[in-house]
Write a protein that holds these residues in place. Sequence first.
Motif, PDB file in Angstrom:
ATOM      1  N   VAL A  74      32.662  51.631  30.855  1.00 55.53           N
ATOM      2  CA  VAL A  74      32.602  50.451  31.716  1.00 55.53           C
ATOM      3  C   VAL A  74      33.780  49.519  31.448  1.00 55.53           C
ATOM      4  CG1 VAL A  74      30.102  50.541  32.013  1.00 55.53           C
ATOM      5  CG2 VAL A  74      31.045  49.292  30.061  1.00 55.53           C
ATOM      6  N   THR A  75      34.257  49.493  30.194  1.00 51.15           N
ATOM      7  CA  THR A  75      35.437  48.682  29.898  1.00 51.15           C
ATOM      8  C   THR A  75      36.672  49.263  30.576  1.00 51.15           C
ATOM      9  OG1 THR A  75      34.478  48.115  27.741  1.00 51.15           O
ATOM     10  CG2 THR A  75      36.817  47.678  28.054  1.00 51.15           C
ATOM     11  N   SER A  76      36.775  50.585  30.587  1.00 50.31           N
ATOM     12  CA  SER A  76      37.908  51.238  31.237  1.00 50.31           C
ATOM     13  C   SER A  76      37.922  50.967  32.737  1.00 50.31           C
ATOM     14  CB  SER A  76      37.854  52.745  30.988  1.00 50.31           C
ATOM     15  OG  SER A  76      37.917  53.039  29.618  1.00 50.31           O
ATOM     16  N   VAL A  77      36.735  50.919  33.332  1.00 53.30           N
ATOM     17  CA  VAL A  77      36.653  50.613  34.765  1.00 53.30           C
ATOM     18  C   VAL A  77      37.276  49.257  35.058  1.00 53.30           C
ATOM     19  CG1 VAL A  77      35.073  50.141  36.665  1.00 53.30           C
ATOM     20  CG2 VAL A  77      34.623  52.037  35.118  1.00 53.30           C
ATOM     21  N   SER A  83      41.558  45.953  37.185  1.00 53.92           N
ATOM     22  CA  SER A  83      42.443  44.806  36.981  1.00 53.92           C
ATOM     23  C   SER A  83      43.906  45.209  37.076  1.00 53.92           C
ATOM     24  CB  SER A  83      42.168  44.166  35.611  1.00 53.92           C
ATOM     25  OG  SER A  83      40.819  43.750  35.517  1.00 53.92           O
ATOM     26  N   LEU A  84      44.243  46.382  36.574  1.00 54.64           N
ATOM     27  CA  LEU A  84      45.627  46.846  36.590  1.00 54.64           C
ATOM     28  C   LEU A  84      46.080  47.230  37.990  1.00 54.64           C
ATOM     29  CD1 LEU A  84      48.211  47.820  35.065  1.00 54.64           C
ATOM     30  CD2 LEU A  84      47.088  50.039  34.836  1.00 54.64           C
ATOM     31  N   CYS A  85      45.210  47.882  38.747  1.00 58.47           N
ATOM     32  CA  CYS A  85      45.623  48.441  40.036  1.00 58.47           C
ATOM     33  C   CYS A  85      45.523  47.449  41.190  1.00 58.47           C
ATOM     34  CB  CYS A  85      44.779  49.681  40.354  1.00 58.47           C
ATOM     35  SG  CYS A  85      45.062  51.072  39.234  1.00 58.47           S
ATOM     36  N   PHE A  86      44.503  46.601  41.201  1.00 61.15           N
ATOM     37  CA  PHE A  86      44.239  45.812  42.395  1.00 61.15           C
ATOM     38  C   PHE A  86      44.511  44.314  42.257  1.00 61.15           C
ATOM     39  CE2 PHE A  86      41.196  49.462  42.814  1.00 61.15           C
ATOM     40  CZ  PHE A  86      41.909  50.108  43.799  1.00 61.15           C
ATOM     41  N   LEU A  87      44.272  43.746  41.112  1.00 61.57           N
ATOM     42  CA  LEU A  87      44.473  42.301  40.978  1.00 61.57           C
ATOM     43  C   LEU A  87      45.940  41.876  41.094  1.00 61.57           C
ATOM     44  CD1 LEU A  87      41.900  41.131  38.274  1.00 61.57           C
ATOM     45  CD2 LEU A  87      41.735  41.078  40.762  1.00 61.57           C
TER      46      LEU A  87
END
Length: 339
Positions: A234-237, A242-246
């Motif tokens: 769940v942390t990886s999700v 956060s890395l790809c979309f934010l």
Amino acid sequence: MAQAQYHAIEDCEAFNKALYKFYAAVMIIIFILALPLNASVLHLFVTKLKFWKSNSNNIFLFNLVLADILLLFCLPVKAHNFIQGERRSANDFVCKAMLFMLFLNRGASIAFLTVTSIDRYFNVVHPGKKNLLKAMKKSPQISILIWLCLLPLTIPTMLKTFECCNSLNGQINNGTSEDALIKEVVDIVREVVFFTQILIPFIILVYCTVHIVNRLRRKTVGDKTKLRRAVFLVTSVMVVFSLCFLPCTLARMMLLIARVQEWKEITEDRAAQVFDGLMVLSYMDCLLDPLIYCFCSTKFKALYLNTYFPFFLKEDIALPETSGSHGQVSKPKDDNNVL
């Protein structure tokens, strides 16, 4: 010079062609790596796991991988445009078709990611409670409903100027005041779609992740290795989302501010370059999704290695049951429900 550069932005021309060729190279690398990975995972869902008969959330994961594959097919076209020095296709039909595919499938990827997280939230935090999602996830109806709900959201994004971020730009209103009002309303709607498609799922993911991590940390009995794997998952999700979309969301916000505040054209062009680059980064989601959702399951990983790389498979790893009639043996609640 400034005026010419401004028109280049309006016409979706890539001002820094060397930079956009680099963006194209990154997209080609993502395509080369992600396509066989997603295709092989999709093959396992269909031929081995028979996801439509599964008692787990494999139906959601199948749709997630399917959305990522459909999104990947857009990348060669985008890369070709960037190599040609264009931020989008000059052909109106191709441009709108690309926008439809990009936003539908990226939206589907985010939606199934979110739904799977919600399902895992109920399984971990409220394991004894019955919920509608738990009842419907065994059938394809909810997945079809998600796809159908996403279709109307693509309509305001299928406009030629959307990808080049010409929203809320008063300098291009050449029609009547009524035309200008309609354009402004459409601009606002499509920007609301863009931001809510990312921000609302992010808030849901944060809520689910925090409660899942807290629940697992308070649990004192059970397999510690399995608990650590679940917390890592769940942390990886959250990290991937956060890395790809934010970043691209924040970049688009800055680009819109640059247009509304009428910053200097050179500043706006740089903001557009940053936005396009971070949109390329968001396509990394297609590569990371199968690694997180599928390969965090030890049984799925063993099945994958046994099918494609049997010489890597350790003898002590048990293969998952692929038949729906052996649910009691595989007990898929923790392993096959990979999220």
